[in-house]
Design an enzyme around this catalytic site. Sequence first.
Site, PDB file in Angstrom:
ATOM      1  N   ARG A   1       0.295   4.896 -11.686  1.00 12.79           N
ATOM      2  CA  ARG A   1       1.007   4.487 -10.386  1.00 12.79           C
ATOM      3  C   ARG A   1       1.352   5.894  -9.630  1.00 12.79           C
ATOM      4  O   ARG A   1       1.203   5.570  -8.509  1.00 12.79           O
ATOM      5  CB  ARG A   1       2.174   3.823 -10.958  1.00 12.79           C
TER       6      ARG A   1
ATOM      7  N   TYR B   1      -1.656  -8.404  14.521  1.00 14.55           N
ATOM      8  CA  TYR B   1      -1.976  -8.920  13.360  1.00 14.55           C
ATOM      9  C   TYR B   1      -1.020  -9.946  13.066  1.00 14.55           C
ATOM     10  O   TYR B   1       0.140  -9.502  12.659  1.00 14.55           O
ATOM     11  CB  TYR B   1      -2.608  -8.091  12.312  1.00 14.55           C
TER      12      TYR B   1
ATOM     13  N   ASP C   1      -2.443   1.070  13.994  1.00 14.30           N
ATOM     14  CA  ASP C   1      -3.230   0.238  12.798  1.00 14.30           C
ATOM     15  C   ASP C   1      -4.496   0.269  13.377  1.00 14.30           C
ATOM     16  O   ASP C   1      -5.001  -0.540  14.359  1.00 14.30           O
ATOM     17  CB  ASP C   1      -2.638  -1.161  12.882  1.00 14.30           C
TER      18      ASP C   1
ATOM     19  N   LYS D   1     -11.066  -4.191   4.992  1.00 18.13           N
ATOM     20  CA  LYS D   1     -12.020  -4.599   5.895  1.00 18.13           C
ATOM     21  C   LYS D   1     -13.225  -3.643   6.133  1.00 18.13           C
ATOM     22  O   LYS D   1     -14.126  -3.448   5.210  1.00 18.13           O
ATOM     23  CB  LYS D   1     -11.215  -4.615   7.251  1.00 18.13           C
TER      24      LYS D   1
END
Length: 382
Positions: free
Chosen positions: A47, A99, A171, A196
Site C-alpha cells: 500500500r 465532470y 484535471d 482514459k
Amino acid sequence: MTDPKTKIVQAGIGTDPAHGSIAPPLYLSSTYLWPNPSEKGQYDYGRSNNPNRDILAEALADLDGGAGAVVTSSGMSAIDLVLNLIKADDLVIAPHDCYGGTHRLLTHRADQGRIRVEFVDQSNTAALDAALAKKPALVMIETPSNPLMRVVDVKSICATVKAAGAIAVVDNTFLSPLRLRPLDLGADIALQSTTKFINGHSDIIGGCVVAKSADHVEQLAWWANCAGITASAFDCHQTLRGLRTLALRLDAAESNAKAIAAFLTTQTNVTAVHYPGLSTHAGHAIAAAQQSGFGAMLSFEVSGGLEAATRFCQALKIFGLAASLGGVESLICLPETMTHRGMAESARREAGISESLLRLSVGIEAESDLLTDLAQAFSAIS
Ligand code: PLP
C-alpha cells in the site's frame, strides 16, 4: 532523452535487477522481507510503495514536469486526494460544467461539512473574479470541459488563482500531458484519470496526481498511503504498457476526431458541434495557443431531443454506448442519462448540458468506417 514520445516508450525499460527483462516484472507481493527488525528495505508494504507503481509515477511525473506523482486507484480518488491539501471549511471553486463525478464528489463533501464549494463558469472572468474574492483555498480547472468542450485559458486563470493565494489544480484527463502541460502553464497540480487516454485500452481504473512542489508530493503520498487509495501493482503494470503507445494513439484518434467534427457540421439534424479544433469553436484560439493538438473528444447536439439522441446511440454499430473515454475504441454517451446523471437536473441545465447532447470519445479505427457508421445512424433517425 528529452522528447516525451521517447520517454514514455523507454519508461522502466531495463530496470529488472534480477534477470534484465525488457518489460518491468510485475511485483504482486503485498509485503517484503526486512533485513532486520529495525531496518526496512526499499520496499516494505504494497500500500505504501511498490516497484510497478514507482516506475509509473516516475514516468508520469516526468511527462508533466512535476516534482513527483502519486498513482491512485481511480481518477476520483486522485481528485479526493487533493482535497487533503486544504482544511475543513475551506472553499473550493470548480467549473460549473466539470465532470459529473467531480461535481458529485465536491457537492457531497460540502454536504458533509468537509469543504465549501462553488461552481463557476470559469470562462466568465467577472464570475471567476467574484469567486476568487471569496478567498478559496483550491481551484479546480478542467479544460476542455466534460462534456461541452469549453476551453479556458489555463495560464491566465492559474495566475489569478495564485495571486488569490489558492492552489491551482488542473484535471487534464481529456488531453493528457502530450497535449496540455498544466504545470508549465502555472498550475500547482495536474491530475488525470489514467483510466482514459494514459492507459488507453479500457481495461483498468486508475488516476494520478502530479505536483510541482516536492512538499505537495510528500503530503499527497502520505495521504494516499494513509487512506489506502494507491493503485494496485497490476493496474500500474498495465497502465505503463498503455502509456508507451500514448503518442501514436492520440495522433490517430485526434485525426479521426477532426474528420468527424467536420462531418458533423454538414449534418442537417445536428444543431451544434463542440470541438475546439473547429475554427468556429469559441475556445479555438485559446486551445490552439495552449494545447499541442485538439484531442479526440467532442460533443454535438441533435434535433429531436432525448428521444432522437437515444435512437441515434442505438443505431450506431461501431461506436459503443458506454460511459468512458480515451480508449482505442470509439464510444458514444448521452451525458443526460449517463455520465452526468449524478448532477441535479438544474445544475445540468445551468451548465448548458441539454437532453440531446451526445459525447464522442473517438478511437483509432479506420476514419471511413467511423464516418459511415455515423452517417447510417443519422439516416436511421431522419
Ligand atoms: N475527470 C474526468 C475529466 C473524467 O472524465 C473522469 C471520468 O470519466 C474522472 C475524472 C474520473 O475518473 P475515474 O473514472 O478513473 O475515477
